[in-house]
Design an enzyme around this catalytic site. Sequence first.
Site, mmCIF file in Angstrom:
data_model
loop_
_atom_site.group_PDB
_atom_site.id
_atom_site.type_symbol
_atom_site.label_atom_id
_atom_site.label_comp_id
_atom_site.label_asym_id
_atom_site.label_seq_id
_atom_site.Cartn_x
_atom_site.Cartn_y
_atom_site.Cartn_z
ATOM 1 N N LYS A 132 40.994 58.789 43.162
ATOM 2 C CA LYS A 132 42.081 58.193 43.951
ATOM 3 C C LYS A 132 42.263 58.826 45.333
ATOM 4 C CE LYS A 132 42.891 55.400 41.925
ATOM 5 N NZ LYS A 132 41.789 54.403 41.656
ATOM 6 N N THR A 180 37.523 57.222 47.410
ATOM 7 C CA THR A 180 36.122 57.116 46.985
ATOM 8 C C THR A 180 35.572 55.711 47.215
ATOM 9 O OG1 THR A 180 36.971 58.435 45.145
ATOM 10 C CG2 THR A 180 34.617 57.956 45.149
ATOM 11 N N SER A 191 48.823 57.709 43.436
ATOM 12 C CA SER A 191 47.779 56.704 43.223
ATOM 13 C C SER A 191 47.199 56.827 41.812
ATOM 14 C CB SER A 191 46.689 56.880 44.286
ATOM 15 O OG SER A 191 45.718 55.877 44.169
ATOM 16 N N HIS A 211 32.926 63.274 40.405
ATOM 17 C CA HIS A 211 34.179 64.003 40.606
ATOM 18 C C HIS A 211 34.043 65.470 40.173
ATOM 19 C CE1 HIS A 211 36.156 60.290 41.540
ATOM 20 N NE2 HIS A 211 36.236 59.833 40.298
ATOM 21 N N ARG A 256 45.201 49.122 46.060
ATOM 22 C CA ARG A 256 46.631 48.988 45.788
ATOM 23 C C ARG A 256 47.369 48.843 47.111
ATOM 24 N NH1 ARG A 256 51.271 52.310 44.866
ATOM 25 N NH2 ARG A 256 50.113 53.997 45.867
#
Length: 299
Positions: A42, A45, A134, A104, A261
């Site tokens: 979040k 990426t 997020s 990650h 979003r």
Amino acid sequence: DGTPLLLFNETWYPASSIRGAVSFQQNFRAQDSDIILASMPKSGTTWLKALTFSVVSRDRYSPKESPLITAPPHELVPFLEVDLYLKSQNPNLDFPPPRILSCHTHYTYLPESIRDSNCKIVYVCRNPLDQAVSDFVFVRDRVSGIANPLSSSLIDEGFENICRGVQSYGPFWNNVLSYWKASLERPDKVLFLKYEDLKEDIILNLKRLAEFLGFPFTEEEEKEGVIEEISRLCSFDNLKDLEVNRNGVHSSGFSNSAFFRKGEVGDWGNHFTPSMAERFWKIVEGKLDGSGLTFKLSQ
Ligand code: A3P
């Protein structure tokens, strides 16, 4: 919330990706031409995937015919800890160079072949408050499948966890600092980007990215507006509105729209109370102390 976290290599992995993470660490063999996109979840990426893909494939596709128009960025750039394991259980992907892959995992625990080969790493980070919000929303929507206003209990429950660094691929500070230090020690190997800087000046950062990857824009391309075209193609508004990202479904079952979003800096102010924000920020500041790494909390 239905996604327990397991501690492995000093990192909190979602239980669903632990087998993939171990397989990635033990079996993945990097090629010198590989490009690894690393981040906390979040943190931008998806944006970085779109930008990197567009930069390195711009000889093959004009922005109008880009595969990004019909495929979400996460399909064009596989996720090393999960996709490789799920797809084939064979971590050596077979597609033409340069392969663009994402992960990650903290720098310290990357497979040796990534650290030792000539492959490049681009890290993107985001201020910890927006990153946390997020992630809260992403997890909530994935679990419930409906977009409710962010419930205060979700933040309340998750809040104590993030203060202790218990979050997907966290602690936040270990994840970012591992790459921050690597970028200072090995600037040709690791490019360190910030979401807030990309929002502020995408053109400058696209040039940095292209140069770092060995695909610099020519003067002619600059005059023709190629950099602007790529920035528009990869912009939040453009990607979010594409049919595939509005209605498509990711192979693991959640909708592509979950990756798009708000795309803003400072949304944390709508979700954290001032005292929560202050407490969490103080903790992060303490952890970053002396590193030289700073974050912008608003644009
Ligand atoms: P928000 O939830 O704050 O809107 P990741 O790609 O690492 O999963 O991060 C997702 C976050 O990046 C989400 O943040 C998402 O809206 C935002 N994002 C996705 N694509 C973007 C783009 N092209 N430009 C800016 N932000 C983007």
